[in-house]
Write a protein that holds these residues in place. Structure first.
Motif, PDB file in Angstrom:
ATOM      1  N   MET A  59      51.169  44.030  59.582  1.00 49.44           N
ATOM      2  CA  MET A  59      51.164  43.093  58.460  1.00 49.44           C
ATOM      3  C   MET A  59      50.605  43.786  57.214  1.00 49.44           C
ATOM      4  N   ARG A  60      51.431  43.910  56.174  1.00 46.53           N
ATOM      5  CA  ARG A  60      50.974  44.485  54.909  1.00 46.53           C
ATOM      6  C   ARG A  60      50.438  43.359  54.023  1.00 46.53           C
ATOM      7  N   VAL A  61      49.182  43.499  53.611  1.00 46.11           N
ATOM      8  CA  VAL A  61      48.533  42.460  52.819  1.00 46.11           C
ATOM      9  C   VAL A  61      48.075  43.044  51.489  1.00 46.11           C
ATOM     10  N   VAL A  62      48.161  42.256  50.436  1.00 49.85           N
ATOM     11  CA  VAL A  62      47.626  42.644  49.141  1.00 49.85           C
ATOM     12  C   VAL A  62      46.976  41.412  48.517  1.00 49.85           C
ATOM     13  N   ARG A  76      56.075  36.803  39.938  1.00 54.11           N
ATOM     14  CA  ARG A  76      55.439  38.074  40.310  1.00 54.11           C
ATOM     15  C   ARG A  76      54.980  38.048  41.769  1.00 54.11           C
ATOM     16  N   ILE A  77      54.409  36.940  42.178  1.00 55.78           N
ATOM     17  CA  ILE A  77      53.966  36.819  43.573  1.00 55.78           C
ATOM     18  C   ILE A  77      55.171  36.854  44.512  1.00 55.78           C
ATOM     19  N   ALA A  78      56.236  36.144  44.135  1.00 57.01           N
ATOM     20  CA  ALA A  78      57.450  36.112  44.967  1.00 57.01           C
ATOM     21  C   ALA A  78      58.051  37.505  45.121  1.00 57.01           C
ATOM     22  N   LYS A  79      57.994  38.283  44.041  1.00 51.38           N
ATOM     23  CA  LYS A  79      58.524  39.654  44.111  1.00 51.38           C
ATOM     24  C   LYS A  79      57.758  40.486  45.133  1.00 51.38           C
ATOM     25  N   LYS A  80      56.451  40.304  45.178  1.00 58.92           N
ATOM     26  CA  LYS A  80      55.627  41.044  46.137  1.00 58.92           C
ATOM     27  C   LYS A  80      55.968  40.621  47.563  1.00 58.92           C
ATOM     28  N   VAL A  81      56.230  39.337  47.757  1.00 56.69           N
ATOM     29  CA  VAL A  81      56.642  38.843  49.079  1.00 56.69           C
ATOM     30  C   VAL A  81      57.967  39.464  49.486  1.00 56.69           C
ATOM     31  N   GLN A  82      58.897  39.569  48.529  1.00 56.05           N
ATOM     32  CA  GLN A  82      60.204  40.167  48.800  1.00 56.05           C
ATOM     33  C   GLN A  82      60.093  41.646  49.147  1.00 56.05           C
ATOM     34  N   GLU A  83      58.998  42.286  48.690  1.00 60.91           N
ATOM     35  CA  GLU A  83      58.768  43.696  49.025  1.00 60.91           C
ATOM     36  C   GLU A  83      58.141  43.860  50.403  1.00 60.91           C
ATOM     37  N   GLY A  84      57.902  42.744  51.087  1.00 59.20           N
ATOM     38  CA  GLY A  84      57.393  42.811  52.455  1.00 59.20           C
ATOM     39  C   GLY A  84      55.906  42.573  52.611  1.00 59.20           C
ATOM     40  N   TYR A  85      55.249  42.079  51.574  1.00 54.72           N
ATOM     41  CA  TYR A  85      53.806  41.857  51.626  1.00 54.72           C
ATOM     42  C   TYR A  85      53.477  40.393  51.929  1.00 54.72           C
ATOM     43  N   LYS A  86      52.349  40.209  52.588  1.00 55.43           N
ATOM     44  CA  LYS A  86      51.674  38.920  52.607  1.00 55.43           C
ATOM     45  C   LYS A  86      50.701  38.949  51.427  1.00 55.43           C
ATOM     46  N   VAL A  87      50.693  37.889  50.630  1.00 55.37           N
ATOM     47  CA  VAL A  87      49.911  37.904  49.396  1.00 55.37           C
ATOM     48  C   VAL A  87      48.797  36.859  49.449  1.00 55.37           C
ATOM     49  N   ASP A 141      53.325  33.056  53.879  1.00 52.02           N
ATOM     50  CA  ASP A 141      53.522  34.325  53.175  1.00 52.02           C
ATOM     51  C   ASP A 141      52.546  34.488  52.018  1.00 52.02           C
ATOM     52  N   VAL A 142      52.118  33.374  51.447  1.00 54.13           N
ATOM     53  CA  VAL A 142      51.191  33.412  50.314  1.00 54.13           C
ATOM     54  C   VAL A 142      50.073  32.395  50.519  1.00 54.13           C
ATOM     55  N   ILE A 143      48.827  32.864  50.371  1.00 54.24           N
ATOM     56  CA  ILE A 143      47.680  31.963  50.309  1.00 54.24           C
ATOM     57  C   ILE A 143      47.174  32.007  48.869  1.00 54.24           C
ATOM     58  N   VAL A 144      47.169  30.875  48.211  1.00 51.18           N
ATOM     59  CA  VAL A 144      46.667  30.790  46.839  1.00 51.18           C
ATOM     60  C   VAL A 144      45.235  30.265  46.914  1.00 51.18           C
ATOM     61  N   VAL A 145      44.285  31.104  46.512  1.00 45.64           N
ATOM     62  CA  VAL A 145      42.863  30.786  46.688  1.00 45.64           C
ATOM     63  C   VAL A 145      42.201  30.560  45.335  1.00 45.64           C
ATOM     64  N   THR A 146      41.344  29.552  45.274  1.00 45.67           N
ATOM     65  CA  THR A 146      40.584  29.307  44.053  1.00 45.67           C
ATOM     66  C   THR A 146      39.587  30.444  43.827  1.00 45.67           C
ATOM     67  N   GLY A 147      39.626  31.043  42.648  1.00 50.85           N
ATOM     68  CA  GLY A 147      38.638  32.059  42.299  1.00 50.85           C
ATOM     69  C   GLY A 147      37.374  31.420  41.782  1.00 50.85           C
ATOM     70  N   PHE A 148      36.324  32.251  41.599  1.00 49.85           N
ATOM     71  CA  PHE A 148      35.143  31.827  40.845  1.00 49.85           C
ATOM     72  C   PHE A 148      34.240  30.867  41.612  1.00 49.85           C
ATOM     73  N   GLN A 149      34.583  30.526  42.853  1.00 50.20           N
ATOM     74  CA  GLN A 149      33.792  29.502  43.532  1.00 50.20           C
ATOM     75  C   GLN A 149      33.569  29.826  45.000  1.00 50.20           C
ATOM     76  N   GLY A 150      32.545  29.176  45.555  1.00 49.89           N
ATOM     77  CA  GLY A 150      32.241  29.310  46.973  1.00 49.89           C
ATOM     78  C   GLY A 150      31.609  28.023  47.459  1.00 49.89           C
ATOM     79  N   VAL A 151      31.048  28.086  48.658  1.00 50.97           N
ATOM     80  CA  VAL A 151      30.407  26.910  49.237  1.00 50.97           C
ATOM     81  C   VAL A 151      29.185  27.379  50.018  1.00 50.97           C
ATOM     82  N   THR A 152      28.122  26.600  49.970  1.00 47.93           N
ATOM     83  CA  THR A 152      26.895  26.949  50.688  1.00 47.93           C
ATOM     84  C   THR A 152      27.006  26.542  52.157  1.00 47.93           C
ATOM     85  N   GLU A 153      26.055  26.999  52.951  1.00 54.65           N
ATOM     86  CA  GLU A 153      26.062  26.675  54.384  1.00 54.65           C
ATOM     87  C   GLU A 153      26.001  25.174  54.629  1.00 54.65           C
ATOM     88  N   ASP A 154      25.348  24.438  53.710  1.00 56.09           N
ATOM     89  CA  ASP A 154      25.259  22.996  53.887  1.00 56.09           C
ATOM     90  C   ASP A 154      26.327  22.235  53.103  1.00 56.09           C
TER      91      ASP A 154
END
Length: 400
Positions: free
Chosen positions: A1-4, A25-36, A129-142
């Motif tokens: 699995m090629r990931v970027v 742009r993301i779709a093009k990367k998927v077409q090149e064989g990547y999981k994004v 094929d694509v996971i779109v993740v929110t940047g700039f944020q996280g979550v605490t243990e609680d």
């Protein structure tokens, strides 16, 4: 699995046309064989607008509640990118920090990533094929949302790449890494490659291409970063551990400008190391970043000066009022200043950089308020109204 991992900044998703461009742009990367894994910032100036909205109701908004407000910006843009990708026939899903299991410290508005569940992400990558993740944020243990501070989406992206052991592509409205901000010096050189060390110093001292914490993570885990524009096909810049052998290392790589610096001077402190250590420990405990520290001993007393950004003035004034009465010391704020930094790993094996920099300042009749140096950088604190002119002169002097 090629990931970027691909990160897109706020200007890249500022409106629906730009969101469609990012999706292509993301779709093009998927077409090149990547999981994004695509990390998306909030649309345009959304974060600034949300902060201003909060401050219209409270001069000092509660930081936990401010984080709850700010995380909505990325959730909007991520969902819109995922909607666009699905409409194009791309198998995509959007995840916020809780769903992606991005665990952070409890420092609201300036948290640090502690861990990311890579096994959890890999399970998603088997299905999508694509996971779109929110940047700039996280979550605490609680289970409380946090934000990572300005530039936090860069940090999110590089941390994800480090866990997934893949390259990271950072797309913004800038074509690559320049020797200086082209808006300040139009003749600035664009580098094809730059080292982690050079990029880290430039980012930490005002360059806006990458956030310094993202470069720290990249260096620690040897993540190659590619910086380019989402609006252009022009080749960008690779941030790497070492320059290619065929490429000559410049003595000076770049010049950065960090505006809005306040100088804080504390006078008549007891000449004791424990006193200085106590003050800066209290500053650190308050989560205040200080820079360019200078100590001058005068007989039985010590004068300390350092710089802080205006956002930290309220916190540090409150702290100094609490602390300095014990020592009978006084303090004063001076501003506005700007910090100019000359950076280059080539300085390790060369000399004359400091003298040339000071010659430029002298020729323009500017006396620096503070000077700090390290093995690969020299920073000077100068009047803000002189800063842009000095940056141009310094770039000319070092042929950048």
């Amino acid at each position: 699995m090629r990931v970027v991992v691909q990160k897109y900044g706020g200007s890249s998703v500022a409106d629906t046309d730009r969101i469609k461009n990012v999706a292509n742009r993301i779709a093009k990367k998927v077409q090149e064989g990547y999981k994004v894994v695509s990390v998306i910032s909030a649309m345009g100036k959304t974060t600034d607008q949300l902060i201003n909205l909060a401050k219209s109701l409270s001069q000092r908004p509660d930081e936990r509640e401010l984080d709850m407000l700010l995380v909505t910006g990325e959730q909007v843009s991520c969902a819109l990118v995922a909607i666009t990708l699905k409409d194009m026939g791309i198998n995509a899903i959007s995840l916020n920090a809780f769903q992606a299991k991005i665990l952070t410290t409890k420092h609201h508005t300036n948290a640090r990533i502690m861990d990311i569940s890579v096994s959890h992400l890999r399970e998603y990558l088997k299905e999508y094929d694509v996971i779109v993740v929110t940047g700039f944020q996280g979550v605490t243990e609680d289970g409380h949302f946090t934000t990572l501070g300005r530039g936090g989406s860069d940090t999110s992206a590089v941390a994800l790449a480090a866990k997934l052991k893949c390259d990271c592509e950072i797309y913004s409205d800038v074509v690559g890494v320049y020797s200086c901000d082209p808006r300040l010096y139009p003749n600035a050189k664009k580098w094809d490659y730059i080292t982690y060390d050079d990029m880290l110093e430039l980012a930490a001292t005002g360059a806006k291409v990458l956030h310094s914490r993202s470069v720290e993570i990249a260096k620690k885990y040897n993540v190659k970063i590619y910086c380019a524009s989402s609006f252009s096909q022009e080749e960008g810049t690779w941030v790497v551990d070492r320059l290619p052998e065929w490429l000559e290392e410049p003595v000076v790589t770049g010049v950065s400008l960090d505006r809005n610096q306040m100088k804080v001077s504390i006078m008549d402190l007891p000449n004791e190391a424990t006193v200085i250590a106590d003050i800066f420990k209290r500053v650190a405990d308050k989560g205040i970043n200080v820079d360019m520290i200078s100590l001058v001993k005068n007989g039985s007393s010590t004068h300390v000066s350092f710089t802080v950004v205006p956002d930290g003035v309220g916190k540090i004034e409150e702290l100094l009022n609490e602390t300095l009465s014990v020592y009978g010391a006084k303090y004063h704020f001076y501003g506005q200043f700007a910090k100019i930094t000359v950076v280059g790993t080539g300085m390790r094996s060369s000399y004359g950089v400091a003298s040339k920099l000071l010659e430029v300042l002298q020729s323009e009749q500017v006396e620096p308020e503070l000077i700090t140096t390290s093995e690969i950088k020299i920073s000077v604190l100068v009047p803000e109204d002189k800063a842009e002119m000095l940056v141009k002169r310094i770039c000319e002097a070092f042929e950048l």
